[in-house]
Design an enzyme around this catalytic site. Structure first.
Site, short mmCIF file in Angstrom:
data_model
loop_
_atom_site.label_atom_id
_atom_site.label_comp_id
_atom_site.label_asym_id
_atom_site.label_seq_id
_atom_site.Cartn_x
_atom_site.Cartn_y
_atom_site.Cartn_z
N ASP A 235 -26.17 20.36 1.76
CA ASP A 235 -26.69 20.16 0.40
C ASP A 235 -25.99 21.02 -0.64
O ASP A 235 -26.12 20.77 -1.84
CB ASP A 235 -28.19 20.45 0.35
CG ASP A 235 -29.02 19.37 1.03
OD1 ASP A 235 -28.46 18.30 1.34
OD2 ASP A 235 -30.22 19.61 1.27
N THR B 239 -25.14 24.63 4.75
CA THR B 239 -25.98 23.51 4.36
C THR B 239 -25.10 22.44 3.73
O THR B 239 -24.28 22.75 2.86
CB THR B 239 -27.09 23.91 3.37
OG1 THR B 239 -27.69 22.72 2.84
CG2 THR B 239 -26.57 24.75 2.23
N MET C 92 -28.56 12.41 1.28
CA MET C 92 -29.34 13.63 1.43
C MET C 92 -29.30 14.47 0.14
O MET C 92 -28.40 14.34 -0.67
CB MET C 92 -28.84 14.44 2.62
CG MET C 92 -29.22 13.82 3.95
SD MET C 92 -28.71 14.84 5.36
CE MET C 92 -29.57 13.96 6.69
N GLU D 51 -32.28 11.85 -1.82
CA GLU D 51 -33.60 11.65 -1.23
C GLU D 51 -34.71 12.36 -1.99
O GLU D 51 -35.87 11.96 -1.96
CB GLU D 51 -33.60 12.12 0.23
CG GLU D 51 -33.30 13.59 0.39
CD GLU D 51 -33.21 14.04 1.84
OE1 GLU D 51 -33.56 13.24 2.73
OE2 GLU D 51 -32.78 15.18 2.08
N ARG E 169 -24.03 14.19 8.16
CA ARG E 169 -23.75 15.51 8.71
C ARG E 169 -23.29 15.46 10.17
O ARG E 169 -23.27 16.49 10.85
CB ARG E 169 -24.96 16.42 8.57
CG ARG E 169 -26.18 16.05 9.39
CD ARG E 169 -27.31 17.00 9.03
NE ARG E 169 -28.45 16.91 9.91
CZ ARG E 169 -29.66 17.30 9.58
NH1 ARG E 169 -29.88 17.79 8.37
NH2 ARG E 169 -30.66 17.22 10.43
N ARG F 299 -32.51 17.38 -0.91
CA ARG F 299 -33.95 17.60 -1.09
C ARG F 299 -34.26 18.14 -2.48
O ARG F 299 -35.08 17.58 -3.21
CB ARG F 299 -34.45 18.57 -0.01
CG ARG F 299 -35.90 18.96 -0.15
CD ARG F 299 -36.32 19.90 0.97
NE ARG F 299 -36.34 19.22 2.25
CZ ARG F 299 -37.41 18.59 2.74
NH1 ARG F 299 -38.53 18.56 2.05
NH2 ARG F 299 -37.35 18.01 3.91
#
Length: 342
Positions: free
Chosen positions: A127, A125, A169, A222, A275, A171
């Site tokens: 993230d 990921t 990005m 985001e 990404r 979340r």
């Protein structure tokens, strides 16, 4: 032994490096048959499975994306999805599955392992929010892209005396925003872990103007949100894992800054640029180490684990531990970012 490999969820720089490492060590060192599964769990449901050999992985190390394709399919939400998976495993005589993905993909791997499927996970990921590993591959590439974007935006912000808002990005965790923002010299960084106050942000920007700093860079994840407010979403529709599509916080912040300060403000949403493309050297090496360690776990028949990086050592981590809760930005790192605001 016949080993299937799949990539699920969003694409990520370094996926092909994992596929390459699993395939090469599996074939050359262990004499395994390695089979590629197309489009994540969907390919396992539909039986879209094909042999991988050394020629299949030649030249893929620097390539972004995944040669296997990917999807966000949740087999537990597909009619008889689990039964069809076990039927395909039996049909193709698969002895083990290497699942490369984030929280959702590995969550499926964990549930299937509990039902008897022999699974090994590889954390993926951008993230960087999976517990059980210090870093996930793809994250370093994303941070590098954000940093380069901020370097470029500095020049136009300074030339026009503007505030530039950059949405990235993130979340549930603001790792890309915090590290990209720090590396790119952002003045204000907003992340999901710490809800923000719009009045405070405007006050910091005006204070900088009073000191003679005629431009500002604001980085926002985001998933960041104002105090006493909900997430900003593009659509209330959810995917098969129950996630809504986030986005739009950058535009809202941009409008509010211009409204309360009178300073010309522009927004840039980096989106999928973060990404895409070729992985950094760090991500190529980390993904390669993960791939080698994953096929080693298969050889050892140590299923129900994922590989993880801890203190620069690749170690097996129980899937249930890795999925217990997301890894979020701590207050110490956020405090460092706050040093450069206001």
């Amino acid at each position: 032994m016949r080993v299937g490999i799949l990539t699920g969820g969003g694409d990520c720089p370094g996926l092909n490096a994992v596929i390459r490492a699993v395939t090469r060590k599996g074939i050359v060192h262990y004499g395994f048959d390695i089979l590629g599964i197309k489009n994540g769990w969907l390919g396992l449901i539909e039986g879209k499975i094909f042999p991988l050999d050394l020629s299949s992985i030649s030249g893929i190390l620097p390539r972004g994306g995944t040669i296997l394709g990917t999807s966000r399919t949740n087999p537990f939400m597909v009619e008889d999805g689990i039964g069809r998976i076990f039927s395909q495993v039996e049909k193709f005589e698969l002895d083990a599955i290497v699942a490369i993905g984030g929280e959702d993909t590995l969550g499926v791997a964990k549930k299937l392992h509990e039902k008897g499927l022999r699974c090994v996970g590889v954390p993926k990921t951008i993230d960087n929010d999976l517990a059980g590993t210090d870093y996930t591959f793809g994250f370093d590439t994303a941070v590098s892209i954000v940093t380069e974007a901020l370097d470029r935006l500095h020049t136009t912000a300074e030339a026009h005396h503007r505030v530039m808002v950059v949405e990235v990005m993130g979340r549930h965790a603001g790792w890309i925003a915090i590290e990209g923002g720090l590396a790119g010299g952002a003045d204000i960084i907003l992340i999901p872990e710490f809800p923000f106050d719009m009045g405070e942000i405007c006050g910091q920007i005006l204070k900088r103007r009073e000191r003679g700093k005629l431009f500002s860079i604001v980085v926002v994840a985001e998933g960041a949100k104002p105090k006493d407010a909900n997430l900003i979403i593009q659509s209330s529709e959810t995917d098969s894992f129950g996630h809504v599509r986030l986005g739009g916080i950058g535009n809202i912040i941009s409008r509010e800054i211009e409204k309360c300060t009178g300073i010309e403000t522009r927004v840039t949403v980096l989106g999928y640029i973060q990404r895409g493309g070729s992985p950094t050297a760090f991500d190529r090496i980390l993904a390669t180490r993960f791939g080698v360690a994953a096929i080693d776990l298969v050889k050892e028949e140590k299923f129900g684990f994922m590989v993880g990086l801890r203190c620069n050592h690749v170690v097996p981590v129980p899937l249930e531990e890795a999925l217990a809760e997301p890894k979020t930005v701590d207050s110490e790192l956020y405090a460092i970012a706050k040093v450069f605001s206001g």
